[in-house]
Design an enzyme around this catalytic site. Structure first.
Site, PDB file in Angstrom:
ATOM      1  N   CYS A  69       0.929  -1.369   0.004  1.00 40.59           N
ATOM      2  CA  CYS A  69      -0.133  -0.014  -0.006  1.00 40.59           C
ATOM      3  C   CYS A  69       0.906   1.262  -0.117  1.00 40.59           C
ATOM      4  CB  CYS A  69      -1.068   0.201   1.300  1.00 40.59           C
ATOM      5  SG  CYS A  69      -1.810   1.582   1.552  1.00 40.59           S
ATOM      6  N   THR A  71       0.256   4.339   0.302  1.00 38.72           N
ATOM      7  CA  THR A  71      -0.152   5.236   1.529  1.00 38.72           C
ATOM      8  C   THR A  71       0.499   4.669   2.788  1.00 38.72           C
ATOM      9  OG1 THR A  71      -1.956   5.768   0.585  1.00 38.72           O
ATOM     10  CG2 THR A  71      -1.995   6.566   2.614  1.00 38.72           C
ATOM     11  N   CYS A 173      -0.837   3.963  -6.451  1.00 39.74           N
ATOM     12  CA  CYS A 173      -1.645   3.539  -5.329  1.00 39.74           C
ATOM     13  C   CYS A 173      -1.872   1.907  -5.822  1.00 39.74           C
ATOM     14  CB  CYS A 173      -3.047   4.002  -5.302  1.00 39.74           C
ATOM     15  SG  CYS A 173      -4.327   3.194  -4.356  1.00 39.74           S
ATOM     16  N   HIS A 175      -4.216  -0.099  -5.721  1.00 40.31           N
ATOM     17  CA  HIS A 175      -5.427  -0.224  -6.231  1.00 40.31           C
ATOM     18  C   HIS A 175      -5.412  -0.043  -7.907  1.00 40.31           C
ATOM     19  CE1 HIS A 175      -6.977  -0.538  -2.286  1.00 40.31           C
ATOM     20  NE2 HIS A 175      -8.156  -0.841  -2.613  1.00 40.31           N
TER      21      HIS A 175
HETATM   22  N1  DGL Z   1      -3.822   0.589  -2.013  1.00 41.24           N
HETATM   23  C1  DGL Z   1      -3.554   1.937  -1.272  1.00 41.24           C
HETATM   24  C2  DGL Z   1      -2.500   2.761  -1.645  1.00 41.24           C
HETATM   25  O1  DGL Z   1      -1.497   1.968  -2.421  1.00 41.24           O
HETATM   26  C3  DGL Z   1      -4.624   2.729  -0.275  1.00 41.24           C
HETATM   27  C4  DGL Z   1      -5.824   2.940  -0.858  1.00 41.24           C
HETATM   28  C5  DGL Z   1      -6.575   3.701   0.083  1.00 41.24           C
HETATM   29  O2  DGL Z   1      -6.913   2.855   1.079  1.00 41.24           O
HETATM   30  O3  DGL Z   1      -6.906   4.785  -0.002  1.00 41.24           O
HETATM   31  O4  DGL Z   1      -2.222   3.683  -1.557  1.00 41.24           O
END
Ligand code: DGL
Length: 247
Positions: A69, A71, A173, A175
């Site tokens: 992740c 973040t 990110c 996602h």
């Molecule tokens: N998948 C995450 C990232 O790479 C976090 C997304 C989220 O929870 O806002 O930042």
């Protein structure tokens, strides 16, 4: 056991690479869906949440943790001070662009938290330049979790139309690689970069260096834990299968 950690489906885009690089390992994926999304939260709130989740993975017996992740990865320096266990953290693939074509205009997409973080700024000062456009994407991770094609399309159209001719895009990110196809609708010429492979190779390097790599042949095993107490293991394994086929 290798601990893999994200707030949601982003874990899949890293796990798929880890599975390729580490054929004899066991994986425990902590999905913090109780506290998702991370990208719009305050530093103090995230700090507590992330520390607790790393503690959980250590308590479960993980030998290394991979923060899947971007973040949460912005907290990695503090986490390494707090915990003895090796921690590998993904980061937006700015260096990949730097190595590939740093003179081409490049769009960087990430959560609001990542873009304003100290860690990202340092990475950017090191490898970025004035060809980079930084674009924070509030709530995009949530839209990906919920996946309503029309809603997602409307969001992406508004966000990306001004950049329709761009040739390089960093998916900052975990996602975002899940919607590569949808992103390419609005960024048809773009080469998409993500840090999934890089972080997997780094994990392998650290395991070798620490003498922790499993070299004996054995079956890969994946277990998920979900912080909201429900079980979405089947859904996640299915998403993993779909993602593996497309990358
Ligand atoms: N998948 C995450 C990232 O790479 C976090 C997304 C989220 O929870 O806002 O930042």
């Amino acid at each position: 056991m290798i601990g893999v950690y994200d707030s949601g489906f982003g874990a899949i885009t890293v796990l798929s690479h880890l599975l390729k690089e580490l054929p004899n390992e066991e994986f425990l994926c902590l999905i913090d869906n109780k506290n998702a999304p991370y990208g719009e939260k305050e530093k103090e709130v995230l700090d507590k949440i992330i520390t607790k989740n790393i503690e959980t993975l250590i308590d479960k017996g993980c030998k290394i943790i991979v923060i899947a992740c971007n973040t949460a990865s912005t907290f990695v320096s503090d986490l390494r001070k707090k915990f003895d266990i090796p921690i590998v953290a993904i980061e937006p693939a700015i260096k990949m662009v730097y190595d590939n074509d740093k003179d081409e205009r490049t769009l960087v997409l990430a959560t609001p938290y990542t873009i304003q973080s100290e860690k990202f700024k340092n990475l950017f000062y090191q490898y970025g330049n004035d060809k980079f456009i930084l674009l924070s994407c509030p709530n995009l991770a949530t839209l990906i979790e919920e996946y309503d094609y029309e809603k997602l399309r409307t969001y992406l159209k508004e966000l990306l139309t001004p950049y329709k001719d761009i040739k390089q895009v960093v998916l900052g990110c975990t996602h975002y690689p899940l919607i590569k196809k949808e992103l390419q609708e609005f960024l048809p010429q773009a080469l998409l970069y993500d840090g999934g492979k890089g972080v997997s190779l780094q994990t392998k390097r650290v395991l070798v260096e620490k003498g922790l790599l499993h070299t004996k042949k054995r079956k890969q095993h994946i277990t998920f834990i979900f912080t909201n107490g429900k079980n979405y293991q089947e859904k996640f394994l299915q998403a993993l299968d779909t993602y593996k086929k497309q990358c």
